[in-house]
Motif scaffolding. Structure first.
Motif, PDB file in Angstrom:
ATOM      1  N   ALA A 204       0.838  -1.195   0.000  1.00 33.83           N
ATOM      2  CA  ALA A 204       0.000   0.000   0.000  1.00 33.83           C
ATOM      3  C   ALA A 204       0.874   1.247   0.000  1.00 33.83           C
ATOM      4  N   ALA A 205       0.319   2.347  -0.529  1.00 30.25           N
ATOM      5  CA  ALA A 205       0.973   3.649  -0.508  1.00 30.25           C
ATOM      6  C   ALA A 205      -0.117   4.696  -0.356  1.00 30.25           C
ATOM      7  N   TYR A 206      -0.043   5.520   0.691  1.00 27.84           N
ATOM      8  CA  TYR A 206      -1.151   6.432   0.970  1.00 27.84           C
ATOM      9  C   TYR A 206      -0.699   7.572   1.877  1.00 27.84           C
ATOM     10  N   PRO A 207      -1.334   8.748   1.737  1.00 28.86           N
ATOM     11  CA  PRO A 207      -1.137   9.816   2.729  1.00 28.86           C
ATOM     12  C   PRO A 207      -2.030   9.552   3.933  1.00 28.86           C
ATOM     13  N   LEU A 208      -1.734  10.202   5.047  1.00 24.88           N
ATOM     14  CA  LEU A 208      -2.462   9.946   6.283  1.00 24.88           C
ATOM     15  C   LEU A 208      -3.607  10.929   6.488  1.00 24.88           C
ATOM     16  N   HIS A 209      -4.693  10.431   7.082  1.00 20.03           N
ATOM     17  CA  HIS A 209      -5.702  11.328   7.642  1.00 20.03           C
ATOM     18  C   HIS A 209      -5.062  12.045   8.827  1.00 20.03           C
TER      19      HIS A 209
END
Length: 871
Positions: A204-209
């Motif tokens: 996975a690759a994602y920015p954070l809330h």
């Protein structure tokens, strides 16, 4: 032994609690200073690909660090399940300002001093719908300019850590990730996080809330925008409130912001259409008892004495017209004078909607600093997949640099395969529609035979006629087939678009959009087109019926018309799609996340970190917004293309959209990882699709009123054939039914039994009687009605199109005040930039020895400034 395991687990947790001092909502590195802009995760599984994946990760992370990014890895022992590694990424100031210049990001240079709009006199009335000012406008309005590293002192940089918003930061990091190389395989240079996700190197690759959605973050440095969005926007109890578009744009980026702005505006405009549609429906309801046609059908002395020809061959018997009493009464709800008015109104409404949306979009472009933004630079740049798959290179005539390209022969082959695939699937839809028609024809005879009683010739229920029973079951079957074909085609469309290797992201989205829309258009609307324009039109007449495949007799319309069946078809498909869509969008992600969150329930709060929480959420995906647009555009087709048959369609759409806004916001805020921010200055190719559907809707509604509705035959009878001045519509039913001599039935069509020894039967058509010299040929009234229908279509289309184009011409695309503000902002921005240059030149003038050359440059700069001021 079991107690020993529990003790060891307790010690492990205790150590982790002692080790971490941050709360689980921390969005910073362990030092509490550097912000986490992106997270990568992977599982270190010991399979045959393990070493290759390890090498890729080492090379990729090394290149990320060379690009200036800072990395911090959380060991799998620190994760909740003990299996997942998390790589946290931070973009330092130097990286941010470098790529802000590359991506042409606009940043504040001065607070906006242009006066705000005049107060709306309706503000007091609309106050209950308003949100707090801090939520609606989370930051001051600034004049902005593209960032330049050489002019940093020009910008309002109060704090380097907060100058670029989190959405800007994750967009910059994502740009680096999509272009970072990780090695060479099979002689080809490999790069991009997408390929690493596809081959399993990363999971996975994602920015954070920025926090939990149900409570604010403990860290005072965190804005807790996710919590604000949930409380003020994503809860259904706030359905009557306006949307905080500026906060949505700030948190999710302009692309998602513009979608919710369009959806909200579309929903607002539906209020007017739903209100007028409801009035038209109520008119039909209140005038139901005055409808002469249904009165005559229900009258035992008229409809009870009219013997109708059999509904099918051999098995069906003769039946009395008054058995369709209830269906003819309900048909008047949708087939009345108000139908014509509503069809014309919707043709004008759709123009107003599209024109006013352009104005709303222009205002958003100004407010969101998208005026000079043609297309996002990242969108126009080559897709990493294109660069990876195209080995040949040629010189770009604009940049004069060598770029990869796809040879023309390869493009032609790929387009041929793509076109053939799309054609095959469209043919499959048409084949499935024909199969449903065959089902209708086959079960129609069975229903007609089942629902008749040889003694009373009455169906089981007065309302449930064979036509309606067939239509309802066929509509349900058709909806199931639509959903199945839709499921498979979505995957096929993505596969063939990938196979075409589009050059840019914009090109990729446009190609996929056109493929998906073409398929969905045929898939969802084909059955409605069949009922509206084909059913009951090619039936023939008793003794010379038309057959499909020389076996099944074509369907007839109800004596009250086919419009009620089109309404049934439209209601089932439209309502079924909306219900199924909400189940897919809301309930399925919620179940998946609930299942994934169970493991964290018994853990201490600071063991389940922010990146682990977000990791367990669903992925919104690059095409997440695409499916939202597609769903709404298909709905738009239902309420415009066939609205003449169902005035309540806008009301159904309105209720669905009020729910849709909150469902979309709820799932985006609570059930999905934070999407990567992206820019967009419009709804893109969907605008052209909506324009095309608006034009087509005028044609389809004109044909529905002319050929599906009974309005034109009734008007022709009223003005040309009625013989009763006191009650002009009396006798219409008898006039609209032709006479057939039962003895003329061929053996194939004649019923097996005729217990009451009927001599003649009636059928819906305008043909000469059996005693006429031109028996069973179309009568002159048929040609009069046909001419009236064609004349009506031409007149209605021209009237509506003239009004549409006049309205579009009258309403400018950009409001006058926005034009003035754009010019004012451009002037002030140029003035600020020129004044900055003048100050720099003055400093150089004081420091350098060559004063004459510097003075010339100073004078030239002042001249440019004066010219700009004059312009």
């Amino acid at each position: 032994q079991q107690s020993g395991r529990k003790y060891n687990l307790f010690l492990k947790r205790r150590l982790r609690i002692d080790k971490r001092h941050q709360s689980k909502d921390s969005i910073f590195f362990r030092d509490g200073v550097r912000r986490i802009d992106f997270v990568l995760s992977y599982v270190d599984d010991l399979n045959k690909e393990w070493e290759k994946k390890l090498e890729r990760r080492k090379e990729f992370e090394s290149n990320l660090q060379k690009a200036g990014l800072e990395l911090e890895t959380e060991d799998k022992k620190e994760s909740e399940d003990g299996k997942i590694f998390f790589v946290k990424i931070h973009a330092p100031w130097e990286v941010l300002i470098t790529y802000a210049e590359v991506l042409n990001i606009k940043v504040p240079i001065k607070e906006n001093d242009i006066p705000s709009m005049v107060e709306n006199p309706l503000d007091c009335v609309l106050f209950p719908l308003r949100l707090p000012e801090k939520v609606m406008h989370p930051e001051p309005d600034y004049f902005t300019a593209p960032f330049s590293k050489d002019k940093q002192e020009l910008y309002l940089i109060n704090d380097e850590s907060t100058f670029f918003s989190p959405s800007m930061r994750n967009r910059i990091v994502n740009y680096i990730l999509t272009r970072c190389p990780y090695g060479t395989e099979e002689g080809k240079k490999k790069f991009g996080i997408k390929r690493l996700l596809n081959n399993g190197t990363y999971t996975a690759a994602y920015p954070l809330h920025d926090c939990q959605y149900w409570k604010k973050a403990n860290d005072p440095n965190c804005d807790s925008e996710r919590y604000t969005l949930y409380m003020e926007w994503a809860r259904f109890l706030r359905f009557y409130k306006e949307q905080p578009l500026d906060l949505i744009r700030k948190y999710y980026g302009e692309k998602i912001g513009i979608y919710f702005a369009w959806l909200g505006f579309y929903t607002e405009m539906l209020f007017l259409a739903a209100l007028v549609g409801l009035i038209c429906f109520l008119y039909g309801l209140f005038t139901m008892d005055e409808n002469m046609s249904s009165k005559e059908i229900c009258d035992p002395a008229i409809g009870g004495e009219i013997i109708m020809c059999p509904l099918c061959d051999r098995e069906c018997e003769y039946w009395r017209l008054n058995t369709t009493c209830e269906s003819s009464q309900y048909s008047h709800l949708f087939d009345n004078v108000a139908t014509l008015f509503f069809a014309i109104f919707m043709g004008i409404w759709v123009t107003l909607f599209l024109e006013f949306w352009k104005r709303r979009q222009a205002r958003l472009k100004y407010e969101w600093d998208l005026v000079d933004f043609e297309e996002e630079q990242q969108q126009l740049q080559l897709r990493p997949e294109y660069e990876a798959k195209c080995t040949q290179k040629k010189r770009n005539p604009v940049t004069q640099e060598m770029e990869p390209y796809l040879p023309l022969t390869s493009q032609a082959v790929r387009f041929c395969i793509s076109g053939a695939t799309v054609l095959f699937w469209v043919s499959l839809i048409i084949a499935s529609m024909i199969a449903v028609i065959v089902y209708r024809l086959a079960v129609y005879a069975a229903f007609a035979s089942l629902m008749e009683n040889t003694q009373t010739l009455q169906p089981i229920s007065g309302l449930l006629t064979p036509q309606l029973a067939t239509s309802v079951t066929a509509s349900c079957l058709n909806f199931v087939i639509i959903m199945i074909l839709n499921f498979f085609y979505e995957r096929i469309a993505i596969w063939i678009t990938d196979m075409e290797i589009p050059r840019t992201h914009m090109e990729y989205e446009n190609r996929l959009t056109m493929k998906m829309f073409l398929f969905q258009f045929v898939n969802y609307y084909s059955s409605c087109f069949y009922v509206a324009f084909f059913k009951g039109k090619f039936v023939g007449y008793p003794g010379a019926y038309t057959y499909m495949f020389n076996r099944w007799r074509n369907e007839e319309c109800d004596p009250a018309g086919c419009l009620i069946e089109l309404t049934t078809q439209l209601t089932i498909v439209m309502a079924g799609k909306q219900i199924w869509g909400n189940i897919q969008e809301a309930i399925v992600p919620w179940i998946c996340n609930w299942w994934g969150r169970r493991k964290a329930r018994n853990n201490p709060e600071n063991l389940y970190s922010r990146w682990e929480q977000d990791h367990d959420l669903q992925t919104f995906g690059a095409l997440g917004l695409f499916y939202e647009y597609l769903e709404m555009v298909i709905q738009f087709g239902f309420i415009t293309l066939f609205v003449a048959s169902f005035p309540l369609a806008p009301l159904l759409a309105l209720m669905n959209n009020i729910l849709e806004i909150r469902v979309d916001s709820w799932k985006l805020t609570t059930q999905y990882r934070r999407p990567v921010a992206a820019k967009a200055h419009s709804i893109g190719v969907w605008q052209e699709i909506l324009n095309g559907m608006a034009i087509l809707s005028v044609v389809t509604n004109a044909f529905i009123v002319a050929f599906t509705s009974d309005m034109i035959p009734r008007l022709v009878y009223y003005y040309a054939y009625s013989e009763n001045e006191d009650s002009p519509m009396s006798g219409y039913i008898n006039n609209s039914l032709s006479v057939f001599l039962i003895s003329d039935f061929p053996e194939r069509n004649e019923p097996k039994e005729n217990p009451e020894n009927f001599v003649i039967c009636r059928y819906r058509d305008y043909r000469y009687p059996p005693d006429h010299e031109r028996k069973y040929l179309h009568s002159m009234q048929f040609w009069h009605i046909l001419a009236a229908k064609l004349a009506f279509i031409i007149i209605m289309e021209h009237v509506v199109f003239i009004v549409k184009f006049f309205v579009a011409w009258m309403i400018p695309d950009v409001p006058a005040d926005v034009k003035a503000k754009i010019k004012r902002e451009k002037y002030l921005t140029q003035k600020i930039l020129h004044e900055y240059e003048l100050e720099k030149l003055k400093e150089r003038l004081q420091c350098q020895g060559d004063k004459r050359a510097t003075e010339k440059e100073f004078i030239a700069t002042e001249g440019r400034m004066e010219l700009s001021r004059a312009m």
